[in-house]
Design a protein around this motif. Structure first.
Motif, short mmCIF file in Angstrom:
data_model
loop_
_atom_site.label_atom_id
_atom_site.label_comp_id
_atom_site.label_asym_id
_atom_site.label_seq_id
_atom_site.Cartn_x
_atom_site.Cartn_y
_atom_site.Cartn_z
N HIS A 71 0.84 -1.09 0.11
CA HIS A 71 0.04 0.04 -0.12
C HIS A 71 0.90 1.24 0.19
O HIS A 71 0.33 2.33 -0.39
CB HIS A 71 -0.83 -0.14 1.19
CG HIS A 71 0.01 0.04 2.51
ND1 HIS A 71 0.49 -1.03 3.05
CD2 HIS A 71 0.16 1.14 3.26
CE1 HIS A 71 0.96 -0.48 4.30
NE2 HIS A 71 0.73 0.70 4.28
N GLU A 72 2.10 1.17 0.38
CA GLU A 72 3.04 2.22 0.46
C GLU A 72 3.30 3.12 -0.91
O GLU A 72 3.32 4.22 -0.96
CB GLU A 72 4.25 1.93 1.15
CG GLU A 72 4.02 1.67 2.71
CD GLU A 72 5.38 1.26 3.40
OE1 GLU A 72 6.66 1.35 2.53
OE2 GLU A 72 5.42 0.98 4.47
N GLU A 88 0.18 4.93 -1.77
CA GLU A 88 -0.08 6.20 -0.86
C GLU A 88 0.88 7.07 -1.13
O GLU A 88 0.62 8.38 -1.21
CB GLU A 88 0.40 5.44 0.55
CG GLU A 88 -0.25 6.30 1.89
CD GLU A 88 -0.05 5.38 3.12
OE1 GLU A 88 -0.87 6.17 4.15
OE2 GLU A 88 0.54 4.58 3.09
N ASP A 144 -6.52 1.46 1.54
CA ASP A 144 -7.01 0.24 2.51
C ASP A 144 -7.20 -1.09 1.75
O ASP A 144 -6.96 -2.39 2.12
CB ASP A 144 -8.48 0.54 3.20
CG ASP A 144 -8.30 1.36 4.35
OD1 ASP A 144 -6.84 1.66 4.79
OD2 ASP A 144 -9.17 1.76 5.03
N ARG A 196 -3.82 -2.37 1.32
CA ARG A 196 -3.36 -2.61 2.78
C ARG A 196 -4.00 -4.13 2.93
O ARG A 196 -3.46 -5.20 3.30
CB ARG A 196 -3.94 -1.90 3.79
CG ARG A 196 -3.18 -1.87 5.08
CD ARG A 196 -3.74 -1.09 5.94
NE ARG A 196 -3.94 0.23 5.54
CZ ARG A 196 -2.79 1.18 5.77
NH1 ARG A 196 -1.87 0.87 6.39
NH2 ARG A 196 -3.43 2.41 5.63
N TYR A 197 -5.56 -4.18 2.77
CA TYR A 197 -6.03 -5.58 3.40
C TYR A 197 -6.00 -6.61 2.33
O TYR A 197 -5.73 -7.83 2.58
CB TYR A 197 -7.61 -5.25 3.63
CG TYR A 197 -7.43 -4.38 4.88
CD1 TYR A 197 -6.92 -4.54 6.17
CD2 TYR A 197 -8.11 -3.21 4.72
CE1 TYR A 197 -6.78 -3.62 7.01
CE2 TYR A 197 -8.22 -2.30 5.74
CZ TYR A 197 -7.49 -2.56 6.97
OH TYR A 197 -7.56 -1.55 8.21
N SER A 219 -2.26 -7.81 2.68
CA SER A 219 -1.73 -7.88 4.09
C SER A 219 -1.09 -9.55 4.07
O SER A 219 -0.05 -9.49 4.76
CB SER A 219 -2.69 -7.64 5.10
OG SER A 219 -3.92 -8.45 4.98
#
Length: 274
Positions: free
Chosen positions: A128-129, A132, A196, A199-200, A203
């Motif tokens: 996710h970075e 972002e 998100d 991210r999810y 993960s």
């Protein structure tokens, strides 16, 4: 058609005769249902197709939370229940591919055939970075659309460090700019929802879902893809006999956009024509 309480949360389109086989297409990260228009055009004379902007994307609802593959898959389950569609051919690109993988392992009775386009199940807790970083480069909201255009096609192209072609990314981001109620220009999607989702979605690895697939599955890889590596592509094919694969030449991650006709032909071969 009568109002659909849950489906009405989503900006959606139906195509083709109601008597046709039922298809659902799920777009990728930062995409929207209309990304599939060129593909759907080849099906709509005989097939019944639903496309929609997934939660947090396009013109659909943008909840504060709920952006795991399970959440996206649950949306689809509720939509199908509302429509009374018992069995579908399900196609997902990129993030949509992860979402359809989750759906097919949890609701196999709903899936006649599954198509996963250019995504693997490997985890990457830091994925996710990258998004972002890219989204934070963009100083939204813009006062005018011209200001937004100038930023993406001048500043962004000069400064952004992107994996894909930076001009393609600039065009993609600019296409996701929309006029808000106050007249400013801002993201069409939920910025938090996008981050998100990665991210999810990333993960943990999801090889257990690949192993658990019990429906006929076509895995499509773009020959030049940086998203689905040749190693993971081969590993997915070797891990489950239900999965067949096709590599489409001269295509990157956006296979259905880069090489629409070969993608359509691969679908036709897989489902027995349309």
């Amino acid at each position: 058609m009568k109002p659909m309480a849950y489906l009405d949360n989503f900006y959606h389109q139906f195509y083709g005769p109601e008597t046709g086989r039922k298809w659902v297409f799920l777009h990728g990260l930062m995409g929207y249902g209309q990304n599939w228009r060129k593909i759907v055009a080849s099906l709509e004379s005989t097939e019944r197709v639903l496309t929609y902007d997934q939660r947090g994307h396009g013109r659909s609802f943008q909840p504060e939370f709920g952006y795991s593959p399970e959440d996206y898959a649950n949306d689809l389950a509720k939509i199908l229940e509302e429509l009374g569609w018992d069995k579908i051919i399900l196609v997902g690109h990129s993030m949509g591919g992860r979402n359809v993988l989750n759906f097919a392992t949890r609701f196999p009775e709903k899936v006649e055939k599954l198509v996963i386009e250019d995504i693997g199940p490997e985890g990457n807790p830091l994925a996710h970075e990258y998004y972002e970083y890219l989204l934070n480069l963009v100083p939204t909201p813009f006062v005018t659309r011209e200001e937004a255009r100038r930023f993406f096609f001048e500043d962004f192209i000069k400064t952004a460090k992107t994996r894909e072609n930076v001009t393609v990314m600039a065009n993609y981001f600019y296409a996701n700019m929309a006029e808000k109620v106050d007249g400013t220009i801002d993201w069409r999607f939920s910025k938090k929802g996008i981050i998100d989702s990665v991210r999810y979605g990333r993960s943990d690895d999801r090889w257990h879902e690949v192993d658990a697939l019990k429906v006929p599955t076509l895995l499509v890889r773009g020959e030049n893809s940086k998203e689905l590596s040749p190693e993971n592509y081969e590993k997915m094919l070797a891990s489950n006999s239900m999965i067949k694969g096709v590599v489409i030449p001269n295509a990157g991650h956006w296979v259905h956009s880069d090489q629409a006709q070969p993608f359509i032909e691969a679908l036709k071969l897989f489902v027995g024509g349309f």
